[in-house]
Design a protein around this motif. Structure first.
Motif, PDB file in Angstrom:
ATOM      1  N   THR A  66       2.314   9.823  -5.395  1.00  0.00           N
ATOM      2  CA  THR A  66       2.720  10.920  -4.924  1.00  0.00           C
ATOM      3  C   THR A  66       3.905  11.340  -5.836  1.00  0.00           C
ATOM      4  O   THR A  66       3.793  12.624  -6.307  1.00  0.00           O
ATOM      5  CB  THR A  66       3.362  10.749  -3.561  1.00  0.00           C
ATOM      6  N   GLU A  67       4.663  10.445  -6.269  1.00  0.00           N
ATOM      7  CA  GLU A  67       5.910  10.850  -7.288  1.00  0.00           C
ATOM      8  C   GLU A  67       5.244  11.375  -8.604  1.00  0.00           C
ATOM      9  O   GLU A  67       5.828  12.338  -9.127  1.00  0.00           O
ATOM     10  CB  GLU A  67       6.509   9.595  -7.627  1.00  0.00           C
ATOM     11  N   GLN A  68       4.183  10.629  -9.001  1.00  0.00           N
ATOM     12  CA  GLN A  68       3.678  11.273 -10.221  1.00  0.00           C
ATOM     13  C   GLN A  68       3.274  12.619 -10.123  1.00  0.00           C
ATOM     14  O   GLN A  68       3.279  13.326 -10.956  1.00  0.00           O
ATOM     15  CB  GLN A  68       2.135  10.565 -10.458  1.00  0.00           C
ATOM     16  N   GLN A  80       0.813  -1.220  -0.133  1.00  0.00           N
ATOM     17  CA  GLN A  80      -0.036   0.123  -0.056  1.00  0.00           C
ATOM     18  C   GLN A  80       0.895   1.195   0.142  1.00  0.00           C
ATOM     19  O   GLN A  80       0.454   2.227  -0.698  1.00  0.00           O
ATOM     20  CB  GLN A  80      -0.850  -0.054   1.105  1.00  0.00           C
ATOM     21  N   GLN A  81       1.982   1.246   0.676  1.00  0.00           N
ATOM     22  CA  GLN A  81       2.889   2.189   0.851  1.00  0.00           C
ATOM     23  C   GLN A  81       3.432   2.569  -0.384  1.00  0.00           C
ATOM     24  O   GLN A  81       3.592   3.838  -0.936  1.00  0.00           O
ATOM     25  CB  GLN A  81       3.959   2.012   1.941  1.00  0.00           C
ATOM     26  N   SER A  82       3.914   1.569  -0.977  1.00  0.00           N
ATOM     27  CA  SER A  82       4.716   1.763  -2.465  1.00  0.00           C
ATOM     28  C   SER A  82       3.644   2.315  -3.345  1.00  0.00           C
ATOM     29  O   SER A  82       4.044   3.186  -4.369  1.00  0.00           O
ATOM     30  CB  SER A  82       5.367   0.524  -2.962  1.00  0.00           C
ATOM     31  N   SER A 101       4.174  20.399  -5.227  1.00  0.00           N
ATOM     32  CA  SER A 101       5.050  20.183  -3.971  1.00  0.00           C
ATOM     33  C   SER A 101       4.791  19.031  -3.310  1.00  0.00           C
ATOM     34  O   SER A 101       3.845  18.227  -3.645  1.00  0.00           O
ATOM     35  CB  SER A 101       4.765  21.250  -2.924  1.00  0.00           C
ATOM     36  N   GLU A 102       5.847  18.470  -2.684  1.00  0.00           N
ATOM     37  CA  GLU A 102       5.779  17.146  -2.020  1.00  0.00           C
ATOM     38  C   GLU A 102       4.403  17.142  -1.207  1.00  0.00           C
ATOM     39  O   GLU A 102       3.717  15.971  -1.319  1.00  0.00           O
ATOM     40  CB  GLU A 102       6.790  16.889  -1.107  1.00  0.00           C
ATOM     41  N   ALA A 103       4.241  18.040  -0.317  1.00  0.00           N
ATOM     42  CA  ALA A 103       2.908  18.031   0.380  1.00  0.00           C
ATOM     43  C   ALA A 103       1.709  18.179  -0.329  1.00  0.00           C
ATOM     44  O   ALA A 103       0.574  17.315  -0.126  1.00  0.00           O
ATOM     45  CB  ALA A 103       2.765  19.381   1.463  1.00  0.00           C
ATOM     46  N   GLU A 104       1.638  18.858  -1.515  1.00  0.00           N
ATOM     47  CA  GLU A 104       0.488  18.853  -2.344  1.00  0.00           C
ATOM     48  C   GLU A 104       0.440  17.616  -2.903  1.00  0.00           C
ATOM     49  O   GLU A 104      -0.789  17.097  -3.008  1.00  0.00           O
ATOM     50  CB  GLU A 104       0.579  20.015  -3.287  1.00  0.00           C
ATOM     51  N   ALA A 105       1.397  17.146  -3.520  1.00  0.00           N
ATOM     52  CA  ALA A 105       1.368  15.787  -4.302  1.00  0.00           C
ATOM     53  C   ALA A 105       0.665  14.574  -3.386  1.00  0.00           C
ATOM     54  O   ALA A 105       0.146  13.841  -3.787  1.00  0.00           O
ATOM     55  CB  ALA A 105       2.709  15.236  -4.688  1.00  0.00           C
ATOM     56  N   ILE A 107      -3.039  14.912  -2.870  1.00  0.00           N
ATOM     57  CA  ILE A 107      -4.142  14.452  -4.226  1.00  0.00           C
ATOM     58  C   ILE A 107      -3.657  12.897  -4.285  1.00  0.00           C
ATOM     59  O   ILE A 107      -4.825  12.231  -4.515  1.00  0.00           O
ATOM     60  CB  ILE A 107      -3.322  14.983  -5.550  1.00  0.00           C
ATOM     61  N   ALA A 108      -2.500  12.421  -4.293  1.00  0.00           N
ATOM     62  CA  ALA A 108      -2.198  10.958  -4.096  1.00  0.00           C
ATOM     63  C   ALA A 108      -3.253  10.130  -3.030  1.00  0.00           C
ATOM     64  O   ALA A 108      -3.577   9.233  -3.363  1.00  0.00           O
ATOM     65  CB  ALA A 108      -0.601  10.464  -3.792  1.00  0.00           C
ATOM     66  N   LYS A 109      -3.394  10.869  -1.874  1.00  0.00           N
ATOM     67  CA  LYS A 109      -4.382  10.298  -0.787  1.00  0.00           C
ATOM     68  C   LYS A 109      -5.788   9.975  -1.426  1.00  0.00           C
ATOM     69  O   LYS A 109      -6.499   9.229  -0.922  1.00  0.00           O
ATOM     70  CB  LYS A 109      -4.224  11.024   0.300  1.00  0.00           C
ATOM     71  N   THR A 110      -6.035  10.925  -2.460  1.00  0.00           N
ATOM     72  CA  THR A 110      -7.536  10.582  -2.973  1.00  0.00           C
ATOM     73  C   THR A 110      -7.532   9.347  -3.872  1.00  0.00           C
ATOM     74  O   THR A 110      -8.610   9.005  -4.359  1.00  0.00           O
ATOM     75  CB  THR A 110      -8.041  12.092  -3.601  1.00  0.00           C
TER      76      THR A 110
END
Ligand SMILES: [Zn+2]
Length: 240
Positions: free
Chosen positions: A130-132, A122-124, A139-143, A146-149
């Protein structure tokens, strides 16, 4: 003379090898058909068609896992490994098998693209998303937000329960996938599965529209959720 004998024997040997290979392949194919979902599980043949719905202990079917409701400490699940390598909660397997069989009878060819995941997996997946977005200039925090959705933080993903599956098509063709999702949207409740993250419930689930993500909740809950157009959070609020 010796040479001649040798050369005439070769085609015969080749023929025997060819026939043996043919027999072996047909045998494997037949076996694969039977075991498509049975995999290494002890469930096979007739037993797969005899789901046991224990009325006294069905709480596991309605386990809520989301950002606010992480998996309980030390959570573990007994899994069934399917022939395609995917793993699901052992208790869900017969319903899944029946749903796939009926879909195929209706000319629909679904394929599992994701099933049980470990916290590491799940983490990977979250990292990949996030990387995408970082690559798109966030920014890393913004990414991460969004990734969390799209992918839950480890410990809050339904995929870690073994009750959730992503179902698409084998060839990743959008048009074919739409046909699969349409059939599942109409029929999955009959087998105890719901569309877990509907398009019109993203504000409640916190997850983007995912027509491919199915969650087993049992036939009774699935029928009501389907009929009333609810998401799991809403259904659980109603039944509390
Ligand atoms: Zn999913």
């Amino acid at each position: 003379m010796k040479k001649h004998q040798k050369s005439s024997a070769t085609p015969k040997i080749l023929l025997v090898i060819f026939i043996s290979a043919l027999v072996a392949v047909s045998f494997l194919f037949a076996k694969q058909k039977v075991e498509e979902f049975c995999g290494t599980s002890d469930l096979n043949g007739a037993s797969a068609y005899a789901p046991t719905d224990s009325a006294d202990d069905s709480s596991w079917q309605l386990m809520l896992v989301n950002a606010d409701h992480p998996l309980p400490e030390g959570f573990s699940v007994e899994l069934t490994t399917l022939a395609n390598g995917h793993k699901v909660d052992k208790r869900v397997y017969p319903y899944l098998q029946r749903m796939f069989d009926d879909a195929r009878s209706a000319g629909i060819i679904p394929a599992i693209s994701s099933s049980y995941r470990t916290a590491e997996k799940q983490q990977s997946i979250l990292d990949e998303y996030t990387e995408q977005y970082i690559n798109q200039g966030y920014s890393e925090a913004e990414a991460l937000e969004i990734a969390k959705t799209w992918a839950a933080v480890p410990g809050t993903s339904e995929h870690q329960t073994g009750l959730a599956l992503d179902i698409t098509t084998a060839d990743a063709n959008k048009q074919a996938a739409d046909i699969v999702w349409k059939w599942l949207k109409k029929n999955s409740y009959k087998y105890g599965f719901i569309i877990r993250y509907p398009e019109d419930k993203t504000d409640i689930t916190g997850i983007s529209n995912e027509p491919w993500h199915f969650r087993y909740v049992g036939e009774k809950a699935a029928a009501e959720i389907h009929k009333k157009g609810l998401c799991l959070e809403e259904y659980l609020n109603l039944t509390e």
